[in-house]
Design a protein around this motif. Structure first.
Motif, PDB file in Angstrom:
ATOM      1  N   VAL A 147       0.891  -1.328  -0.035  1.00 62.26           N
ATOM      2  CA  VAL A 147       0.122   0.176   0.037  1.00 62.26           C
ATOM      3  C   VAL A 147       0.791   1.190  -0.073  1.00 62.26           C
ATOM      4  CG1 VAL A 147      -2.082   1.038   1.071  1.00 62.26           C
ATOM      5  CG2 VAL A 147      -1.926  -1.413   1.213  1.00 62.26           C
ATOM      6  N   VAL A 148       1.945   1.361   0.719  1.00 63.09           N
ATOM      7  CA  VAL A 148       2.949   2.328   0.851  1.00 63.09           C
ATOM      8  C   VAL A 148       4.305   1.769   0.172  1.00 63.09           C
ATOM      9  CG1 VAL A 148       4.154   4.194   2.118  1.00 63.09           C
ATOM     10  CG2 VAL A 148       1.637   3.364   2.510  1.00 63.09           C
ATOM     11  N   PRO A 149       4.670   1.769  -0.850  1.00 65.60           N
ATOM     12  CA  PRO A 149       5.809   1.234  -1.405  1.00 65.60           C
ATOM     13  C   PRO A 149       6.906   1.855  -0.661  1.00 65.60           C
ATOM     14  CG  PRO A 149       4.608   1.723  -3.167  1.00 65.60           C
ATOM     15  CD  PRO A 149       3.811   2.175  -1.779  1.00 65.60           C
ATOM     16  N   TYR A 150       7.881   1.446  -0.557  1.00 71.76           N
ATOM     17  CA  TYR A 150       9.298   2.163  -0.110  1.00 71.76           C
ATOM     18  C   TYR A 150       9.656   3.182  -0.931  1.00 71.76           C
ATOM     19  CZ  TYR A 150      12.233  -0.766  -3.078  1.00 71.76           C
ATOM     20  OH  TYR A 150      12.734  -1.548  -4.021  1.00 71.76           O
ATOM     21  N   SER A 151       9.296   3.176  -2.008  1.00 75.14           N
ATOM     22  CA  SER A 151       9.633   4.140  -3.013  1.00 75.14           C
ATOM     23  C   SER A 151       8.750   5.070  -2.963  1.00 75.14           C
ATOM     24  CB  SER A 151       9.830   3.458  -4.427  1.00 75.14           C
ATOM     25  OG  SER A 151       8.509   2.964  -4.826  1.00 75.14           O
ATOM     26  N   ASP A 152       7.685   5.214  -2.130  1.00 73.50           N
ATOM     27  CA  ASP A 152       6.731   6.181  -2.418  1.00 73.50           C
ATOM     28  C   ASP A 152       7.073   7.553  -2.032  1.00 73.50           C
ATOM     29  OD1 ASP A 152       3.533   6.314  -2.146  1.00 73.50           O
ATOM     30  OD2 ASP A 152       4.266   7.670  -0.665  1.00 73.50           O
ATOM     31  N   ASN A 153       7.861   7.697  -1.003  1.00 70.26           N
ATOM     32  CA  ASN A 153       8.421   9.216  -0.825  1.00 70.26           C
ATOM     33  C   ASN A 153       9.577   9.181  -0.007  1.00 70.26           C
ATOM     34  OD1 ASN A 153       7.768   9.860   2.176  1.00 70.26           O
ATOM     35  ND2 ASN A 153       5.850   9.112   1.386  1.00 70.26           N
ATOM     36  N   PHE A 154      10.326  10.241   0.160  1.00 69.56           N
ATOM     37  CA  PHE A 154      11.530  10.223   1.290  1.00 69.56           C
ATOM     38  C   PHE A 154      11.378   9.533   2.611  1.00 69.56           C
ATOM     39  CE2 PHE A 154      14.502  12.683   3.819  1.00 69.56           C
ATOM     40  CZ  PHE A 154      15.460  12.397   3.461  1.00 69.56           C
ATOM     41  N   PHE A 155      10.220   9.972   3.209  1.00 74.86           N
ATOM     42  CA  PHE A 155      10.157   9.648   4.608  1.00 74.86           C
ATOM     43  C   PHE A 155       9.751   8.132   4.750  1.00 74.86           C
ATOM     44  CE2 PHE A 155       9.531  14.221   4.760  1.00 74.86           C
ATOM     45  CZ  PHE A 155      10.558  14.486   5.363  1.00 74.86           C
ATOM     46  N   ALA A 156       8.990   7.588   3.600  1.00 72.53           N
ATOM     47  CA  ALA A 156       8.251   6.260   3.667  1.00 72.53           C
ATOM     48  C   ALA A 156       9.667   5.337   3.329  1.00 72.53           C
ATOM     49  CB  ALA A 156       7.406   5.941   2.642  1.00 72.53           C
ATOM     50  N   ALA A 157      10.640   5.924   2.337  1.00 74.83           N
ATOM     51  CA  ALA A 157      11.777   5.116   2.036  1.00 74.83           C
ATOM     52  C   ALA A 157      12.661   4.965   3.424  1.00 74.83           C
ATOM     53  CB  ALA A 157      12.542   5.709   1.111  1.00 74.83           C
ATOM     54  N   LEU A 158      12.932   6.123   4.205  1.00 77.15           N
ATOM     55  CA  LEU A 158      13.664   6.102   5.241  1.00 77.15           C
ATOM     56  C   LEU A 158      12.953   5.249   6.384  1.00 77.15           C
ATOM     57  CD1 LEU A 158      15.926   7.333   6.867  1.00 77.15           C
ATOM     58  CD2 LEU A 158      14.399   8.993   7.637  1.00 77.15           C
ATOM     59  N   ASN A 159      11.535   5.226   6.563  1.00 70.69           N
ATOM     60  CA  ASN A 159      11.111   4.272   7.504  1.00 70.69           C
ATOM     61  C   ASN A 159      11.443   3.028   7.069  1.00 70.69           C
ATOM     62  OD1 ASN A 159       8.676   2.717   8.196  1.00 70.69           O
ATOM     63  ND2 ASN A 159       8.255   4.369   9.674  1.00 70.69           N
ATOM     64  N   SER A 160      11.053   2.572   5.882  1.00 74.58           N
ATOM     65  CA  SER A 160      11.364   1.082   5.385  1.00 74.58           C
ATOM     66  C   SER A 160      12.768   0.584   5.696  1.00 74.58           C
ATOM     67  CB  SER A 160      10.931   1.175   3.836  1.00 74.58           C
ATOM     68  OG  SER A 160       9.674   1.576   3.744  1.00 74.58           O
ATOM     69  N   ALA A 161      13.575   1.485   5.808  1.00 75.50           N
ATOM     70  CA  ALA A 161      14.959   0.924   5.856  1.00 75.50           C
ATOM     71  C   ALA A 161      15.263   0.808   7.235  1.00 75.50           C
ATOM     72  CB  ALA A 161      15.840   2.235   5.258  1.00 75.50           C
ATOM     73  N   VAL A 162      14.832   1.826   8.359  1.00 71.46           N
ATOM     74  CA  VAL A 162      15.249   1.708   9.756  1.00 71.46           C
ATOM     75  C   VAL A 162      14.004   1.429  10.548  1.00 71.46           C
ATOM     76  CG1 VAL A 162      17.048   3.015   8.889  1.00 71.46           C
ATOM     77  CG2 VAL A 162      15.107   4.141   9.662  1.00 71.46           C
ATOM     78  N   PHE A 163      12.810   1.019  10.183  1.00 70.62           N
ATOM     79  CA  PHE A 163      11.779   0.995  11.347  1.00 70.62           C
ATOM     80  C   PHE A 163      11.978   0.171  12.276  1.00 70.62           C
ATOM     81  CE2 PHE A 163       9.661  -3.313  10.566  1.00 70.62           C
ATOM     82  CZ  PHE A 163       9.960  -3.353   9.260  1.00 70.62           C
ATOM     83  N   SER A 164      11.889   0.672  13.605  1.00 71.20           N
ATOM     84  CA  SER A 164      12.175   0.056  14.652  1.00 71.20           C
ATOM     85  C   SER A 164      11.001  -1.236  15.183  1.00 71.20           C
ATOM     86  CB  SER A 164      12.380   1.083  15.946  1.00 71.20           C
ATOM     87  OG  SER A 164      11.714   2.349  15.876  1.00 71.20           O
ATOM     88  N   ASP A 165       9.823  -0.606  15.317  1.00 68.53           N
ATOM     89  CA  ASP A 165       8.781  -1.591  15.662  1.00 68.53           C
ATOM     90  C   ASP A 165       7.432  -0.978  15.215  1.00 68.53           C
ATOM     91  OD1 ASP A 165       7.515  -3.849  16.380  1.00 68.53           O
ATOM     92  OD2 ASP A 165       9.038  -4.209  18.011  1.00 68.53           O
ATOM     93  N   GLY A 166       6.387  -1.504  15.841  1.00 68.01           N
ATOM     94  CA  GLY A 166       4.906  -0.870  15.486  1.00 68.01           C
ATOM     95  C   GLY A 166       4.016  -1.993  15.738  1.00 68.01           C
ATOM     96  N   SER A 167       2.862  -1.729  15.261  1.00 65.91           N
ATOM     97  CA  SER A 167       1.970  -2.836  15.427  1.00 65.91           C
ATOM     98  C   SER A 167       1.518  -3.554  14.024  1.00 65.91           C
ATOM     99  CB  SER A 167       0.477  -1.913  15.817  1.00 65.91           C
ATOM    100  OG  SER A 167       0.918  -1.193  17.077  1.00 65.91           O
ATOM    101  N   PHE A 168       1.082  -4.564  14.393  1.00 68.61           N
ATOM    102  CA  PHE A 168       0.499  -5.637  13.377  1.00 68.61           C
ATOM    103  C   PHE A 168      -0.952  -6.013  13.663  1.00 68.61           C
ATOM    104  CE2 PHE A 168      -0.092  -9.990  11.464  1.00 68.61           C
ATOM    105  CZ  PHE A 168       0.086  -9.477  10.065  1.00 68.61           C
ATOM    106  N   VAL A 169      -1.719  -5.904  12.848  1.00 70.39           N
ATOM    107  CA  VAL A 169      -3.062  -6.403  12.988  1.00 70.39           C
ATOM    108  C   VAL A 169      -3.595  -7.457  11.887  1.00 70.39           C
ATOM    109  CG1 VAL A 169      -5.515  -5.932  13.574  1.00 70.39           C
ATOM    110  CG2 VAL A 169      -3.793  -4.435  14.434  1.00 70.39           C
ATOM    111  N   TYR A 170      -4.192  -8.347  12.176  1.00 71.81           N
ATOM    112  CA  TYR A 170      -4.701  -9.258  11.291  1.00 71.81           C
ATOM    113  C   TYR A 170      -6.274  -9.792  11.744  1.00 71.81           C
ATOM    114  CZ  TYR A 170      -5.487 -13.082   7.975  1.00 71.81           C
ATOM    115  OH  TYR A 170      -6.270 -13.725   6.826  1.00 71.81           O
ATOM    116  N   VAL A 171      -7.079  -9.423  10.936  1.00 71.85           N
ATOM    117  CA  VAL A 171      -8.500  -9.961  11.296  1.00 71.85           C
ATOM    118  C   VAL A 171      -8.976 -10.875  10.154  1.00 71.85           C
ATOM    119  CG1 VAL A 171     -10.808  -9.121  11.809  1.00 71.85           C
ATOM    120  CG2 VAL A 171      -8.732  -7.540  12.073  1.00 71.85           C
ATOM    121  N   PRO A 172      -9.307 -12.035  10.441  1.00 68.84           N
ATOM    122  CA  PRO A 172      -9.572 -12.829   9.496  1.00 68.84           C
ATOM    123  C   PRO A 172     -10.993 -12.737   8.889  1.00 68.84           C
ATOM    124  CG  PRO A 172      -9.268 -13.987  11.683  1.00 68.84           C
ATOM    125  CD  PRO A 172      -9.256 -12.552  11.923  1.00 68.84           C
ATOM    126  N   LYS A 173     -11.159 -13.448   7.692  1.00 69.56           N
ATOM    127  CA  LYS A 173     -12.519 -13.441   7.115  1.00 69.56           C
ATOM    128  C   LYS A 173     -13.553 -13.445   7.907  1.00 69.56           C
ATOM    129  CE  LYS A 173     -14.547 -15.629   3.184  1.00 69.56           C
ATOM    130  NZ  LYS A 173     -14.537 -16.553   2.115  1.00 69.56           N
TER     131      LYS A 173
END
Ligand SMILES: Nc1ncnc2c1ncn2[C@@H]1O[C@H](COP(=O)(O)OP(=O)(O)O)[C@@H](O)[C@H]1O
Ligand SMILES: [Mg+2]
Lengths: 484, 258
Positions: free
Chosen positions: A174-200
């Motif tokens: 949805v947000v490719p690393y090539s999307d913008n400067f800050f997205a690319a930076l985040n993709s390279a170095v992201f530390s952590d965050g949340s993951f959510v999966y809601v099944p069908k």
């Protein structure tokens, strides 16, 4: 029978790690600077598989070809990306304040006003707390409930290890690393965050909140969130916290990706209250460069962003929706307050791809002091998106005469059957309104907060109940002293 | 002691002198009417009493309960019992009428050393007051004055007045733009609040309101001065003759000699 307190306490101590809310990390802080080696070390520390490292490295290579964007209506000292440390371990007990006595009384006053329990105050202020009993036990109960429903809610670092197939399938789509400067930076170095999966077909049995991820220290800086709602599912996610959290990192560059399958619905609410900096000089405030995007992938998918932005010195943020599925729906409800020397450039992008897609944009910008508030929005209706509709309403309110409000709505309609409706207004907070309140016995400060809250009502109505109450209080506190 | 004492009041707005020496004494329990042509300064007088900043008092004084009113902030005046029904009530989008009134009443109660009213008690109290002005309950939950008709706005002002229980109520042309039924409702509201410790200053352009709210004293304000005061008959006289006969100083304009 209810378990005794000690039992509960023990249980929670045991489950704390199991719950995944505390990730084991080395007590190490990297020297400032960014190169491939730094990225390799981050990946290694997190125990990531090779594909993850490869992706980070590609992002980094791409980032090196980019320059920081300058089109936003914000001014700040250039950031030296080599002067930042890209990995810092959680503060040990000795580093943080030892007790509430050492915490800025201004912050404590805010906690009090928000009615935050003492233990949580300590935690938010960065005091090492051994057992945050209430929140953790609540979080644990929640986790069991979620597991029963088949919902996965965990730190993204854990998801990369435990659910690689899900992460691999969606991360960066949805947000490719090539999307913008800050997205690319985040993709390279992201530390952590949340993951959510809601099944069908699953309706997530509760609001999910980062608030319960109480001990994820230093994830604020380069946070990465991925939410996947499969066909026919529903989830409401609350990000942030109304209380000002202690954070020593000045630069924040988060990425949030949402994927909603056919008839799935994601409601994402944010309250952002990072340190805005010194009100006179702006020094020390957080730079918040965020990329948030949702893909309404299937027929009748729905993505709804609601944000209340009162903090940070710089806000650069455009939660967007790609309405790919026919009849899919995108919504953006925003309140942004800039006071002191704060600058906010925020808005949304609605990209209509599918037929009969609908988007709604309600933006309320409030400027006080020397604050500058910009709404920047784009509505794109592509040629195949027959009978698509957008409604935009962008209202600005000025408090005082040294602040500014700016509106940049971009519209690109390639389908003749599209219906667009745009309303915009700018009002100075009416002296007549304030006087009317005064005449009824209400003092000016209360009058202003009442009028501003009224101005934001349509957005607050979109927030989950509890969050709305907090957001209202937060706005009140933020406005204090902004009228003479 | 009189409730309100205005002495030689001069006030201006944007360099233009509007009030040019107004004297007025109101005692508890009295109803005073002020009549006068458009632009004579009636609203200016009301706004000065309420404490609107745009109006600068250049001379004279106002004593309220024996204290210097001009020293008090507008909200202080309100808490001390001064209420003004606005000629043009403002809209406050997104703030419900009931929420607004509760905040107002509690600010006033706190000032008077009373306990704040909670939501339940307030609702009971407010419903009682609504009957007086025959307010539609729907208007309680709508944003303050937003989308109200002219008549609804005026009635809402009287409703606010009855909820806030003032000591001195200033009604600025609350009758204008009302049909006869609405006028009666407004008058009933005022009359039901009449008491020996409350006073009213009723500003009106027309005599007809005074058929329903019978004043103790009628004053005529022309060009920033009270040119005549009298009993309620004065209102009828004005109805008959208009204001022109009062506009010139007494005796002037009569042919002398020849
Ligand atoms: N805020 C204001 N700014 C400029 N002129 C004003 C203002 N308020 C009143 N005036 C002027 O003062 C005069 C008296 O107005 P006002 O007190 O409203 O009269 P009335 O209520 O008797 O019709 C008028 O000439 C009006 O134009
Ligand atoms: Mg008038």
């Amino acid at each position: 029978m209810a378990p005794s307190d000690t039992e509960l306490l023990e249980q929670h101590v045991d489950q704390k790690y199991e719950a995944g809310f505390v990730t084991e990390v080395e007590t190490e802080t990297f020297a400032p600077g960014l190169d491939e080696d730094v990225i390799r070390r981050i990946s290694e520390l997190k125990g990531e598989p090779d594909w993850m490292l490869d992706w980070r490295l590609k992002a980094f290579q791409h980032w090196q070809t980019l320059t920081e964007p300058t089109w936003a209506n914000i001014e700040y000292e250039p950031v030296d990306y080599q002067a930042i440390s890209y990995y810092s371990a959680p503060k040990s007990k000795q580093d943080g304040p030892q007790s509430l006595d050492e915490v800025d009384p201004e912050i404590l006053r805010t906690y009090e006003k928000l009615g935050i329990p003492l233990q949580e105050q300590k935690m938010l202020a960065g005091i090492a707390v051994d057992a945050v009993f209430d929140s953790v036990s609540v979080a644990t109960t929640f986790r069991e409930k979620l597991a029963d429903a088949g919902v996965i809610f965990c730190p993204i670092s854990e998801a990369i290890r435990e659910h690689p197939e899900l992460v691999k399938k969606h991360l960066g789509t949805v947000v490719p690393y090539s999307d913008n400067f800050f997205a690319a930076l985040n993709s390279a170095v992201f530390s952590d965050g949340s993951f959510v999966y809601v099944p069908k077909g699953v309706r997530c049995p509760m609001e999910l909140s980062t608030y319960f991820r109480i001990n994820a220290p230093n994830t604020g800086q380069f946070e990465r969130t991925l939410i996947i709602a499969e066909e026919g599912s529903y989830v409401s996610y609350l990000e942030g916290c109304t209380a000002p959290m202690r954070d020593e990192n000045q630069l924040h560059a988060a990425v949030v990706e949402l994927y909603a399958g056919e008839e799935a619905q994601i409601k994402y609410s944010t309250v952002q209250n990072w340190y805005p900096g010194d009100p006179e000089t702006g020094v020390g405030g957080i730079f918040n460069f965020v990329t948030k995007r949702g893909l309404a992938a299937g027929r009748r998918s729905k993505i709804s962003w609601t944000q209340v932005e009162t903090g940070s010195s710089i806000t650069w943020k455009y939660p967007s929706c790609i309405l790919k599925g026919d009849e899919s729906v995108g919504e953006f409800y925003s309140v942004a307050l800039s006071k002191g020397r704060q600058q906010a450039d925020t808005g949304t992008k609605m990209i209509h791809v599918g037929k009969n897609t609908t988007s709604t944009i309600i933006s309320k910008g409030i400027s006080a002091g020397h604050g500058q508030n910009t709404y920047r929005g784009a509505v794109k209706i592509l040629s195949g998106a027959d009978n698509s509709r957008n409604f935009s309403q962008c209202d600005s309110m000025l408090i005082g005469d040294q602040c500014g409000a700016h509106t940049f709505p971009y519209i690109d309609v390639q389908s003749p059957s599209a219906q667009m409706e745009h309303e915009a207004s700018t009002s100075k907070i009416g002296e007549d309104q304030v006087f009317y309140c005064n005449q009824r016995g209400i003092d000016t400060e209360d009058a202003v907060s009442m009028i501003v809250n009224g101005f934001c009502k349509e957005v607050f109505n979109e927030l989950p109940m509890e969050f709305a109450v907090e957001a209202r209080k937060l706005l009140e506190i933020s406005l204090e002293g902004s009228v003479g | 002691m009189s409730l309100l004492e205005i002495k030689n009041l001069h006030a201006r707005v944007e360099e233009q002198e509007i009030l040019k020496g107004v004297d007025l004494i109101i005692n508890p329990g009295e109803i005073h009417a002020i009549m006068g042509p458009n632009g004579s300064g009636k609203s200016t007088l009301a706004q000065v009493l309420a404490g609107k900043e745009d109006y600068e008092v250049t001379e004279g004084e106002i004593l309220y309960k024996g204290e210097d009113l001009l020293e008090m902030a507008p909200e202080e005046r309100a808490r001390e019992g001064i209420f003004m029904a606005f000629q043009y009530p403002v809209e406050i989008p997104g703030v419900s009428n009931v929420y607004f009134l509760k905040a107002a009443l509690n600010a006033i109660r706190t000032h008077r050393g009373l306990e704040e009213m909670d939501a339940m008690d307030f609702l009971v109290y407010v419903r009682e007051k609504m009957k007086v002005v025959k307010m539609d309950e729907a208007l309680l939950n709508r944003p303050v004055n937003e989308g109200f008709s002219g008549g609804e706005k005026k009635r809402n002002e009287i409703f606010h007045m009855s909820v806030l229980d003032p000591v001195l109520a200033v009604l600025d042309e609350t009758d204008s733009g009302l049909d006869i039924d609405a006028l009666k409702i407004v008058a009933d509201g005022v009359n039901s609040l009449r008491s020996e410790d409350r006073a009213f200053l009723v500003i009106t352009h027309y005599q007809r309101l005074l058929n329903y709210i019978v004043p103790d004293v009628v004053h005529v304000l022309i060009d920033g001065r009270i040119v005549r005061s009298g009993g309620k008959e004065l209102a009828f006289e004005l109805e008959d003759k208009g204001y022109a006969w009062l506009e010139e100083p007494l005796g002037a304009g009569e042919p002398v000699g020849a």
